[in-house]
Design a protein around this motif. Structure first.
Motif, PDB file in Angstrom:
ATOM      1  N   LEU A   1       0.830  -1.205   0.000  1.00 41.09           N
ATOM      2  CA  LEU A   1       0.000   0.000   0.000  1.00 41.09           C
ATOM      3  C   LEU A   1       0.865   1.256   0.000  1.00 41.09           C
ATOM      4  O   LEU A   1       0.667   2.173  -0.809  1.00 41.09           O
ATOM      5  CB  LEU A   1      -0.923  -0.018   1.224  1.00 41.09           C
TER       6      LEU A   1
ATOM      7  N   THR B   1       3.188   1.478  -3.349  1.00 39.91           N
ATOM      8  CA  THR B   1       2.457   1.757  -4.589  1.00 39.91           C
ATOM      9  C   THR B   1       1.961   3.201  -4.637  1.00 39.91           C
ATOM     10  O   THR B   1       2.086   3.887  -5.669  1.00 39.91           O
ATOM     11  CB  THR B   1       1.270   0.783  -4.739  1.00 39.91           C
ATOM     12  N   THR B   2       1.400   3.693  -3.545  1.00 46.58           N
ATOM     13  CA  THR B   2       0.885   5.066  -3.536  1.00 46.58           C
ATOM     14  C   THR B   2       2.018   6.088  -3.633  1.00 46.58           C
ATOM     15  O   THR B   2       1.878   7.123  -4.305  1.00 46.58           O
ATOM     16  CB  THR B   2       0.056   5.321  -2.262  1.00 46.58           C
TER      17      THR B   2
ATOM     18  N   HIS C   1      -7.181   2.734   4.267  1.00 45.02           N
ATOM     19  CA  HIS C   1      -6.914   1.348   3.896  1.00 45.02           C
ATOM     20  C   HIS C   1      -6.025   0.630   4.903  1.00 45.02           C
ATOM     21  O   HIS C   1      -6.083  -0.601   5.006  1.00 45.02           O
ATOM     22  CB  HIS C   1      -6.301   1.303   2.490  1.00 45.02           C
TER      23      HIS C   1
ATOM     24  N   TRP D   1      -5.264  -7.132  -2.405  1.00 45.52           N
ATOM     25  CA  TRP D   1      -4.346  -6.112  -1.895  1.00 45.52           C
ATOM     26  C   TRP D   1      -3.077  -6.057  -2.746  1.00 45.52           C
ATOM     27  O   TRP D   1      -2.033  -5.607  -2.287  1.00 45.52           O
ATOM     28  CB  TRP D   1      -3.984  -6.402  -0.438  1.00 45.52           C
TER      29      TRP D   1
ATOM     30  N   GLU E   1      -0.608  -4.846  -6.077  1.00 44.19           N
ATOM     31  CA  GLU E   1      -0.224  -3.528  -6.589  1.00 44.19           C
ATOM     32  C   GLU E   1      -1.229  -3.000  -7.608  1.00 44.19           C
ATOM     33  O   GLU E   1      -1.570  -1.819  -7.613  1.00 44.19           O
ATOM     34  CB  GLU E   1       1.167  -3.597  -7.228  1.00 44.19           C
TER      35      GLU E   1
ATOM     36  N   SER F   1      -4.498  -3.655  -7.960  1.00 43.14           N
ATOM     37  CA  SER F   1      -5.758  -3.243  -7.328  1.00 43.14           C
ATOM     38  C   SER F   1      -5.583  -1.936  -6.561  1.00 43.14           C
ATOM     39  O   SER F   1      -6.419  -1.025  -6.644  1.00 43.14           O
ATOM     40  CB  SER F   1      -6.247  -4.347  -6.391  1.00 43.14           C
ATOM     41  N   ILE F   2      -4.493  -1.825  -5.807  1.00 51.12           N
ATOM     42  CA  ILE F   2      -4.241  -0.605  -5.026  1.00 51.12           C
ATOM     43  C   ILE F   2      -4.057   0.594  -5.943  1.00 51.12           C
ATOM     44  O   ILE F   2      -4.599   1.682  -5.691  1.00 51.12           O
ATOM     45  CB  ILE F   2      -3.013  -0.795  -4.113  1.00 51.12           C
ATOM     46  N   SER F   3      -3.301   0.429  -7.027  1.00 46.85           N
ATOM     47  CA  SER F   3      -3.067   1.559  -7.939  1.00 46.85           C
ATOM     48  C   SER F   3      -4.366   2.011  -8.606  1.00 46.85           C
ATOM     49  O   SER F   3      -4.606   3.216  -8.761  1.00 46.85           O
ATOM     50  CB  SER F   3      -2.033   1.181  -8.995  1.00 46.85           C
TER      51      SER F   3
ATOM     52  N   LYS G   1      -7.434   1.688  -7.355  1.00 47.41           N
ATOM     53  CA  LYS G   1      -8.251   2.339  -6.326  1.00 47.41           C
ATOM     54  C   LYS G   1      -7.730   3.739  -6.007  1.00 47.41           C
ATOM     55  O   LYS G   1      -8.514   4.679  -5.818  1.00 47.41           O
ATOM     56  CB  LYS G   1      -8.274   1.485  -5.052  1.00 47.41           C
TER      57      LYS G   1
END
Length: 287
Positions: free
Chosen positions: A192, A195-196, A252, A268, A270, A272-274, A276
């Protein structure tokens, strides 16, 4: 499968009622007119589990003692929190449930306890304590419903009504309070954060090459990770992106550490997180 919870004062006749009920249910299951699933009837009691009456002398020792089947739990079940836990477990398994409240006066219970000849008597002080601590079932709460009250003056249990409850009653589906919470992978927090952070850096780099144009942008984070995002027609500042990143990560992180009630497995990774985070930025950036 069904769960029948028997509750009542100690020495109020709960085992007698459980045996009566077991006999009625077994007779109905063997009836030639019965066309339901094949089931057996089991009674779970302190006697079956070899739990002596002395475990109720103090709460610490009591706590440590605790195929398709109609399970009759023949015990005091005198704490509503314990009955609620059984209700939640039954609901998670999608079982029909009911509660049988065996009623007798405290004086009658004391008399029966004194005259027991099976070696299963309660100590007098323990019996007095349990009578005071007993939390009476109520038909007004979902974990005690449907509730069948059987006073000591009745010769038998209301077998017809109980049979109907456990064979035709509503099966309540699991809800957020009774479902097992999906667990996030051990590296979810690192993924999380990484990636962010990478997306914020990639957005700033993209803007430095095409300042102020906005529109659809593809960010090349890795050879295979290329999230799409639509930016407003202006320069987005680093402070804006960092603020949105902190908000997104905080929300998250809570879902990762405490679990999530979303249906199905939660991704969870990379990708899916990117995706979202891109949607979150698009929704929260001012034009």
């Amino acid at each position: 499968m069904a769960l029948i919870t028997v509750s009542g004062f100690p020495s109020s006749g709960k085992t007698r009622r459980a045996v009566q009920l077991q006999r009625h249910l077994e007779t109905r299951l063997q009836d030639v007119e019965y066309v339901g699933p094949q089931q057996k009837v089991a009674v779970l009691s302190d006697d079956v589990l070899n739990v002596g009456r002395e475990v109720y002398n103090d709460s610490r020792s009591e706590k440590s003692a605790r195929a398709d089947t109609i399970l009759i739990v023949d015990a005091m079940n005198y704490i509503k929190g314990f009955r609620y836990q059984m209700y939640c477990a039954a609901r998670e398994m999608k079982l029909r449930v009911c509660t049988v409240y065996v009623v007798a006066t405290p004086d009658q219970c004391k008399e029966w306890n004194t005259t027991r000849e099976d070696g299963r008597r309660y100590a007098p002080e323990t019996l007095d304590n349990l009578l005071l601590r007993y939390e009476e079932p109520s038909s007004m709460v979902r974990w005690d419903s449907p509730l069948f009250t059987v006073p000591w003056t009745d010769d038998d249990v209301p077998a017809d009504e109980i049979w109907k409850a456990i064979t035709e009653g509503n099966v309540k589906p699991p809800n957020a309070g009774t479902q097992a919470v999906p667990k996030a992978p051990t590296d979810a927090l690192r993924t999380l954060e990484h990636t962010t952070t990478a997306m914020v850096a990639a957005l700033m780099a993209e803007q430095s090459m095409s300042p102020g144009f906005g529109g659809a942008v593809t960010l090349s984070l890795t050879a295979t990770l290329k999230p799409h995002i639509t930016l407003p027609p202006r320069n987005v500042t680093l402070s804006e992106l960092q603020r949105l990143k902190r908000q997104f990560v905080t929300v998250h992180k809570k879902a990762i550490t405490l679990g999530t009630t979303e249906k199905g497995a939660v991704d969870w990774g990379e990708g899916s997180i990117s995706d979202k985070f891109a949607l979150y930025i698009e929704s929260n950036l001012r034009p």
